[in-house]
Design an enzyme around this catalytic site. Structure first.
Site, short mmCIF file in Angstrom:
data_model
loop_
_atom_site.label_atom_id
_atom_site.label_comp_id
_atom_site.label_asym_id
_atom_site.label_seq_id
_atom_site.Cartn_x
_atom_site.Cartn_y
_atom_site.Cartn_z
CB THR A 9 -0.94 0.03 1.23
OG1 THR A 9 -0.15 0.25 2.41
CG2 THR A 9 -1.74 -1.25 1.36
N GLY A 10 0.32 2.34 -0.46
CA GLY A 10 1.12 3.58 -0.53
C GLY A 10 2.27 3.41 -1.50
CB ALA A 11 2.74 1.02 -4.22
CB SER A 13 4.23 8.72 -2.98
OG SER A 13 5.01 9.81 -2.54
N GLY A 14 7.17 7.95 -2.43
CA GLY A 14 8.08 7.77 -1.30
C GLY A 14 8.68 6.38 -1.18
CE1 TYR A 164 2.93 9.39 10.61
CE2 TYR A 164 4.75 9.99 12.06
CZ TYR A 164 4.27 9.32 10.94
OH TYR A 164 5.14 8.58 10.16
N1 LIG Z 1 9.01 10.11 5.51
C1 LIG Z 1 9.39 9.87 6.77
O1 LIG Z 1 10.27 10.55 7.33
C2 LIG Z 1 8.78 8.73 7.53
C3 LIG Z 1 9.33 8.41 8.79
C4 LIG Z 1 8.79 7.36 9.52
C5 LIG Z 1 7.72 6.64 9.00
N2 LIG Z 1 7.19 6.98 7.79
C6 LIG Z 1 6.05 6.19 7.29
O2 LIG Z 1 6.35 5.72 5.99
C7 LIG Z 1 5.12 5.43 5.31
C8 LIG Z 1 5.20 5.96 3.88
O3 LIG Z 1 5.34 7.36 3.90
P1 LIG Z 1 6.27 8.19 2.91
O4 LIG Z 1 7.27 8.88 3.75
O5 LIG Z 1 6.73 7.35 1.78
O6 LIG Z 1 5.22 9.32 2.45
P2 LIG Z 1 4.55 9.70 1.04
O7 LIG Z 1 5.59 9.96 0.01
O8 LIG Z 1 3.60 10.80 1.39
O9 LIG Z 1 3.74 8.38 0.64
C9 LIG Z 1 2.55 8.03 1.30
C10 LIG Z 1 1.79 7.04 0.45
O10 LIG Z 1 0.53 6.76 1.11
C11 LIG Z 1 -0.55 7.00 0.19
N3 LIG Z 1 -1.74 7.48 0.88
C12 LIG Z 1 -1.87 8.62 1.62
N4 LIG Z 1 -3.15 8.74 2.03
C13 LIG Z 1 -3.83 7.68 1.54
C14 LIG Z 1 -5.18 7.26 1.59
N5 LIG Z 1 -6.11 7.98 2.23
N6 LIG Z 1 -5.54 6.12 0.96
C15 LIG Z 1 -4.62 5.39 0.27
N7 LIG Z 1 -3.32 5.73 0.18
C16 LIG Z 1 -2.93 6.87 0.79
C17 LIG Z 1 -0.01 8.07 -0.75
O11 LIG Z 1 -0.76 8.10 -1.96
P3 LIG Z 1 -0.58 9.37 -3.00
O12 LIG Z 1 0.63 9.05 -3.83
O13 LIG Z 1 -1.86 9.33 -3.77
O14 LIG Z 1 -0.42 10.59 -2.17
C18 LIG Z 1 1.43 7.58 -0.94
O15 LIG Z 1 1.48 6.51 -1.87
C19 LIG Z 1 4.02 6.03 6.16
O16 LIG Z 1 3.38 5.00 6.91
C20 LIG Z 1 4.76 6.97 7.13
O17 LIG Z 1 4.08 7.12 8.35
C21 LIG Z 1 7.71 8.00 7.03
#
Ligand SMILES: NC(=O)c1ccc[n+]([C@@H]2O[C@H](COP(=O)([O-])OP(=O)(O)OC[C@H]3O[C@@H](n4cnc5c(N)ncnc54)[C@H](OP(=O)(O)O)[C@@H]3O)[C@@H](O)[C@H]2O)c1
Length: 281
Positions: A9-11, A13-14, A164
């Site tokens: 999931t969340g594939a 982005s990021g 969060y």
């Molecule tokens: N970045 C950090 O520093 C960090 C640190 C610790 C943990 N994390 C965790 O890592 C995970 C991934 O985050 P990321 O940093 O890669 O952020 P990101 O680039 O914002 O990616 C988030 C992903 O989740 C999807 N998403 C958001 N809301 C959604 C919804 N309502 N329904 C379905 N999909 C949804 C987004 O879809 P869209 O592409 O459509 O937006 C995107 O694919 C998260 O669980 C976050 O809590 C991140």
């Protein structure tokens, strides 16, 4: 990973996108989950460019809505009799409190309930493929937080980063209880902290909150490639095939806070989540 079925999931982005690309390059068959068609198609095209011949498809769901979590799980279960790896990764931070149509605070809905519902609804498919793995993306943001079972929907004193952090604490507690309940099935459940990573994380917000986070990411964050490493490790490394219920960072076991090792809280969170999702406790 040749031929293994991985759901992520969340594939779009990021770190989720990078992990999908890596696992596809390792030969896995990827089932991506996104929520936006244009972003989904772009992610598919980019992976196909990087990994010619990659086996991929995508499903769309807003994972903050219970009906869509359930529908997505049913859609995937109908197409995949066996699932080798489920990666629960989609997540976000929200500076303003909003409640979903199910009456859930949206951080709790997306960051915790979607992990809970997908894992439970796809459990039989994972057991059918055992040895199989569930990987939950948590965070060191859980540090300093505790769960308030009297206010799981954060109706009182909402602060984006606190809520969060609680949702990420919920990820660790959920993983422990999931591992306990899956014992003996051949399905493991582990979670991880990816590091502070320069993704689109936080960009759904506005004002100072978004600016501050953008500034910090610019100067202090890891690349998404580095951030995705522990996801790929837990999804694929032979040396963690027998590990379950753990918290990892930098592809090594890490120790979460005492609050995240509270088995009473794990059980209570499970029971509350099952009640909220209308699943057996
Ligand atoms: N970045 C950090 O520093 C960090 C640190 C610790 C943990 N994390 C965790 O890592 C995970 C991934 O985050 P990321 O940093 O890669 O952020 P990101 O680039 O914002 O990616 C988030 C992903 O989740 C999807 N998403 C958001 N809301 C959604 C919804 N309502 N329904 C379905 N999909 C949804 C987004 O879809 P869209 O592409 O459509 O937006 C995107 O694919 C998260 O669980 C976050 O809590 C991140």
């Amino acid at each position: 990973m040749k031929g293994k079925v991985c759901i992520i999931t969340g594939a779009t982005s990021g770190i989720g996108f990078v992990a999908a690309e890596r696992l596809a390059a390792m030969g896995a068959r990827l089932v991506l989950v996104g929520r936006d068609k244009a972003r989904g198609e772009a992610a598919l095209a980019q992976i196909r460019r990087q990994v010619p011949g990659a086996e991929l498809r995508i499903h769309y769901a807003d994972l903050s809505r219970l009906a869509e979590m359930n529908h997505l799980a049913a859609e995937i279960a109908a197409l995949e009799p066996r699932i080798d790896v489920l990666i629960n990764n989609a997540g976000a931070v929200f500076n303003e409190r909003r409640v979903t149509e199910d009456g859930f605070e949206r951080t709790f809905a997306l960051n915790h309930m979607a992990y809970f519902v997908l894992s439970n609804r796809l459990k039989e498919r994972l057991i059918a493929a055992a040895p199989a793995r569930i990987v939950n993306v948590a965070s060191d943001a859980h540090r300093g937080q505790t769960l308030d079972f009297g206010d799981l929907q954060s109706a009182h004193g909402y602060r984006g980063f606190t809520v969060y952090g609680r949702s990420k604490l919920a990820n660790i507690l959920f993983t422990r209880e999931l591992a306990r309940r899956l014992a003996g099935t051949g399905v493991s459940a582990n979670c991880l902290h990816p590091g502070f990573v320069a993704t689109r994380f936080g960009e759904n917000n506005s004002g100072l909150f978004r600016l501050g986070l953008g500034f910090a990411k610019r100067f202090f964050a890891l690349s998404p490639e580095k951030g995705a490493q522990t996801i790929v490790y837990l999804a694929s490394a032979p040396e963690v095939a027998q590990r379950t219920g753990g918290y990892f960072a930098q592809s090594r076991p890490a120790t979460p806070t005492a609050a995240a090792q509270d088995d009473g809280a794990s059980r209570r969170l499970w029971e509350e989540s099952a009640r909220l999702a209308n699943l057996p406790g």
